[in-house]
Write an enzyme that holds these catalytic residues in place. Structure first.
Site, PDB file in Angstrom:
ATOM      1  CE1 TYR A 143      -3.197  -2.696  -0.076  1.00  9.89           C
ATOM      2  CE2 TYR A 143      -3.576  -2.346   2.293  1.00  9.89           C
ATOM      3  CZ  TYR A 143      -3.878  -3.059   1.022  1.00  9.89           C
ATOM      4  OH  TYR A 143      -4.994  -4.088   1.106  1.00  9.89           O
ATOM      5  CE  LYS A 194       0.292 -17.095  -2.295  1.00  9.37           C
ATOM      6  NZ  LYS A 194      -0.604 -18.153  -2.465  1.00  9.37           N
ATOM      7  CG  ASP A 227      -2.893 -19.539  -0.601  1.00  8.75           C
ATOM      8  OD1 ASP A 227      -1.947 -19.634   0.141  1.00  8.75           O
ATOM      9  OD2 ASP A 227      -2.847 -20.545  -1.732  1.00  8.75           O
ATOM     10  CG  ASP A 251      -7.129  -4.294   4.108  1.00  6.70           C
ATOM     11  OD1 ASP A 251      -8.159  -4.207   4.620  1.00  6.70           O
ATOM     12  OD2 ASP A 251      -6.748  -3.559   2.913  1.00  6.70           O
ATOM     13  CG  ASP A 255     -12.388  -6.528   6.488  1.00  6.73           C
ATOM     14  OD1 ASP A 255     -11.862  -5.741   7.673  1.00  6.73           O
ATOM     15  OD2 ASP A 255     -12.751  -5.864   5.841  1.00  6.73           O
TER      16      ASP A 255
END
Ligand code: NAD
Length: 370
Positions: A143, A194, A227, A251, A255
């Site tokens: 970001y 990852k 994942d 993020d 959520d």
């Protein structure tokens, strides 16, 4: 009793001031019944500050935020200010606080309180007793990484790109927060990236592994691909104690985890900065919900997320575990009695309003404190 704990309260917009007013009652209760007093200042932020002062947060408020021990934040924003330019939006206040106070570790607990086990979309047997903590790096990663942009290629196509990047110290400082938290909880950390497909992910894994071996061998460390972590959070979320991860994966995963618990009106959060030479650290506590313009002014908002954010503040900024637990126990007890604000009430049930929920919480505080 000297009030040596400095607290800056920023209620903000929409339901922010409504839920904060009930939380102020809890703070007053603490002073009355637990002899804990705070040196409190309160200020405007977000849309309220734009209306009164022409800016989402003034330099004076920023200075007060730097000088205080902890910030209790409500929520900012609303349709009234949606058309303002990007630099004038109420949300700039929170972005500026995060940036200038270098609040790099976002803590999002996902806890399922027993009386709300049916509020989750998952089966009760999967989420009952859930108590996990996600630590998300919040000032770095893709970001913020450079280069970023959109360029035109020789063949006339365009290409959009961002950069995921983390330095050793950025990874270590957020991992340290995770390990320290785990020491006070279940002593288990899952580091998520990852590493199979991203260089920065592999570097993240190696850095966390080295730090663990050096300073935190007493904590159990495991690694998981992001994942798989998303899948495991839905399949068997109770396997986790503390999850530490990057900005973008945090993020998404936080959520996802919040929805395991069923309601936005129940969820607190903390964002911590680095420990400074004087031993203090900047810290901001806020509910994860926004200003809820659709219900603002109606007196129906659930104040519990704001109150539970104050409980986190007591725990992480002032090491007041017992007082934090009092608030959490009282919240569970209120819900166990069947009291529900509209966001939690099942169809056909009569919900209570914001003030009535505050009254009930204070009554339970009196009861649990004996
Ligand atoms: P929201 O969280 O404000 O509301 C989403 C839904 O949940 C709404 O239906 C709302 O009524 C309900 N809800 C939220 N909190 C509740 C509570 N305590 N009790 C009962 N119901 C509750 O999200 P949104 O609608 O996407 O955003 C509204 C505004 O808030 C926007 O301007 C957004 O930018 C801002 N926002 C601010 C923050 C922040 O201050 N950190 C965070 C998120 C959104």
């Amino acid at each position: 009793m000297p009030a040596n704990k400095k607290l800056l309260i920023l209620p903000g917009d929409g339901i922010g001031p409504e839920v904060m007013a009930q939380t102020r009652r809890v703070i007053e209760w603490m002073a009355r019944r637990r002899m804990v007093s705070f040196d409190i200042s309160e200020d405007l932020v977000g849309g309220a500050a734009i209306d009164a002062r022409g800016t989402p947060i003034t330099d004076e408020t920023m200075q007060a935020a730097k000088d205080t021990d902890a910030i209790l934040f409500g929520s900012v924003g609303g349709p009234k200010w949606d058309k303002l330019g990007f630099d004038m939006r109420p949300e700039i206040a929170i972005l500026r606080l995060r940036k200038e106070l270098d609040l790099f570790a976002n803590l999002r607990p996902a806890t399922v309180l027993d009386p709300l086990v049916d509020a989750s979309t998952l089966k009760p047997e999967v989420v009952r007793g859930l108590d996990l903590m996600i630590v998300r790096e919040s000032t770095g990663g893709v970001y913020f990484g450079t280069p970023r942009g959109v360029e035109t290629l020789p063949d006339g196509q365009q290409r959009g790109f961002d950069t995921e990047s983390y330095t050793t110290s950025e990874i270590e400082r957020v991992a340290r927060v995770g390990f320290e938290l785990a020491r006070k909880r279940g002593k288990r950390v899952t580091s998520v990236e990852k590493a199979n497909v991203m260089q920065s992910g592999l570097f993240w894994r190696q850095t966390v592994t080295a730090l663990h071996a050096r300073d935190y061998a007493d904590v159990q460390l495991s690694h998981m691909y992001a994942d798989n972590c998303a899948m495991q959070l839905v399949r068997n979320p109770r396997q986790f104690d503390v999850i530490v991860t990057s900005n973008i994966f945090g993020d998404l995963l936080s959520d996802l985890a919040s929805m395991l618990t069923g309601s936005l009106g129940m969820l607190p959060s903390a964002t911590l900065g680095a420990v400074q030479p004087n031993g203090k650290r900047h810290a901001l506590y806020e509910p994860i919900h926004g200003s809820a313009p659709d219900i603002a002014g109606k007196g129906v908002a659930n104040p519990l997320a704001q109150m539970l954010s104050f409980a986190m503040l007591l725990r992480y900024s002032f090491d007041m575990e017992e007082d934090a637990r009092l608030i959490e126990t009282a919240a569970t007890a209120v819900l166990a009695k069947g009291l529900r604000t509209a966001d939690l009430a099942s169809p056909g049930a009569t919900p209570v309003g914001t003030v009535a929920m505050g009254d009930a919480l204070l009554a339970e505080l009196d009861r649990v404190a004996g």
